[in-house]
Design an enzyme around this catalytic site. Structure first.
Site, PDB file in Angstrom:
ATOM      1  N   PRO A   2       0.823  -1.215   0.000  1.00  0.00           N
ATOM      2  CA  PRO A   2       0.000   0.000   0.000  1.00  0.00           C
ATOM      3  C   PRO A   2       0.860   1.270   0.000  1.00  0.00           C
ATOM      4  CG  PRO A   2      -0.741  -1.570   1.672  1.00  0.00           C
ATOM      5  CD  PRO A   2       0.594  -2.044   1.194  1.00  0.00           C
ATOM      6  N   GLU A   3       0.728   2.062  -1.046  1.00  0.00           N
ATOM      7  CA  GLU A   3       1.355   3.375  -1.111  1.00  0.00           C
ATOM      8  C   GLU A   3       0.265   4.372  -1.461  1.00  0.00           C
ATOM      9  OE1 GLU A   3       5.216   3.590  -2.836  1.00  0.00           O
ATOM     10  OE2 GLU A   3       5.674   1.490  -2.410  1.00  0.00           O
ATOM     11  N   LYS A  51      -0.923   8.191   3.121  1.00  0.00           N
ATOM     12  CA  LYS A  51      -1.207   6.761   3.288  1.00  0.00           C
ATOM     13  C   LYS A  51      -2.233   6.508   4.390  1.00  0.00           C
ATOM     14  CE  LYS A  51       3.580   5.623   2.477  1.00  0.00           C
ATOM     15  NZ  LYS A  51       4.652   4.695   2.818  1.00  0.00           N
ATOM     16  N   ASN A 165       7.999   2.313  -0.266  1.00  0.00           N
ATOM     17  CA  ASN A 165       9.280   1.717  -0.619  1.00  0.00           C
ATOM     18  C   ASN A 165       9.412   1.416  -2.114  1.00  0.00           C
ATOM     19  OD1 ASN A 165      11.804   0.969   0.480  1.00  0.00           O
ATOM     20  ND2 ASN A 165      11.276  -1.196   0.269  1.00  0.00           N
ATOM     21  N   ARG A 272      14.237  -1.689   5.363  1.00  0.00           N
ATOM     22  CA  ARG A 272      13.365  -1.938   4.218  1.00  0.00           C
ATOM     23  C   ARG A 272      14.201  -2.470   3.057  1.00  0.00           C
ATOM     24  NH1 ARG A 272       8.417   1.425   4.233  1.00  0.00           N
ATOM     25  NH2 ARG A 272       8.300   2.486   6.238  1.00  0.00           N
TER      26      ARG A 272
END
Length: 286
Positions: A2-3, A51, A165, A272
């Site tokens: 999810p972005e 977000k 990311n 990440r």
């Protein structure tokens, strides 16, 4: 993952299913709000902010949720079987006579007064997909920490809201610099171009089910960033990426770069997974 684009799509689905309808079912499965009674209230709207998801309900209430890495909202027709995961992963249920929205694995779920929304989203920078988008302010905030690695700065939602990311890795590739390069070390003008590219990429993907950063038609005639100082000028050129190659570097470790053929590498940045091409991108690496 999810972005900002994914969250905007989620907000649109929830808004279409819930807004303007009276809740006939409401179950918040977190201890702090388990006794909250929302049945009989009308959902006013569902809005994405970076977000974050804000579900506004009459009576001056807002249900705030955040998907983080693997949270999800699923919308079902009334009476349809829920298929988003096992029951113990459900954190919220909002239903009316036509639809039921079920929130799975939501790491953030809280009920607050609408007047207090700024307590949870007020820290965010300009939203890449929102009406408050301000590229000059985003650039100013990124430049406020010139020694910070670019990848970390792009992920900081206080600078600009909506990048995750995947976009971090892809934007650094488009700028031809590694995510570990300090912001101040970017060639002149590249950071401003990067901010512009971020906004264009998220808008290009806001209605797509499959995110792509490789050859979206909206970007073909719009260069995003100049090559970084020291980048190789003798890289092999390859044909445009095949349709199925939706991303340049993210998730493509040990595979050939779509631009130069070098092997894509991966390492952690701030816990990440981060991907880059050693042939196309210049700058420090782990």
């Amino acid at each position: 993952m999810p972005e900002g684009d994914t969250v905007l799509q989620t907000a649109a689905r929830l808004h279409a299913a819930l807004a303007g309808r009276v809740l006939t079912q409401a179950d918040l499965r977190v201890p702090r709000f388990a006794t909250a009674d929302l049945v009989g209230r009308t959902v006013l709207d569902v809005t994405a902010r970076g977000k974050h998801l804000l579900t506004r309900i009459d009576g001056g209430l807002t249900l705030h949720s955040h998907l983080r890495m693997d949270g999800a909202w699923r919308v079902y027709a009334a009476g349809e079987r829920w298929r988003g995961g096992p029951g113990h992963q459900i954190r919220a249920v909002l239903g009316n006579t036509e639809h039921t929205a079920v929130g799975y694995r939501l790491p953030v779920l809280e009920l607050l007064r609408t007047a207090d929304e700024q307590q949870v989203v007020g820290h965010l920078g300009p939203d890449l997909l929102g009406p408050d988008w301000d590229p000059a302010l985003a650039l100013e905030r990124l430049l406020a920490t010139p020694d910070r690695p670019l990848g970390e700065a792009l992920l900081d939602q206080r600078n600009l809201a909506g990048i995750g990311n995947v976009y971090k890795c892809e934007l650094c590739f488009l700028a031809r610099v590694t995510p570990w390069l300090p912001v101040a070390a970017l060639p002149d003008g590249v950071l401003a171009l990067l901010v512009t590219a971020a906004e264009r990429l998220l808008h290009a993907n806001r209605d797509r089910l499959a995110r792509t950063t490789t050859i979206p038609a909206e970007l073909r005639a719009r260069p995003t960033a100049a090559p970084a100082a020291g980048a190789s000028s003798g890289s092999r050129r390859t044909p445009p990426p095949r349709v199925q190659e939706r991303l340049y570097v993210y998730g493509r470790a040990h595979r050939p770069c779509l631009r130069c053929g070098a092997t894509i590498r991966a390492a952690d940045q701030d816990d990440r997974p981060t991907y880059w091409c050693p042939g196309c991108q210049s700058g420090p690496t782990p």
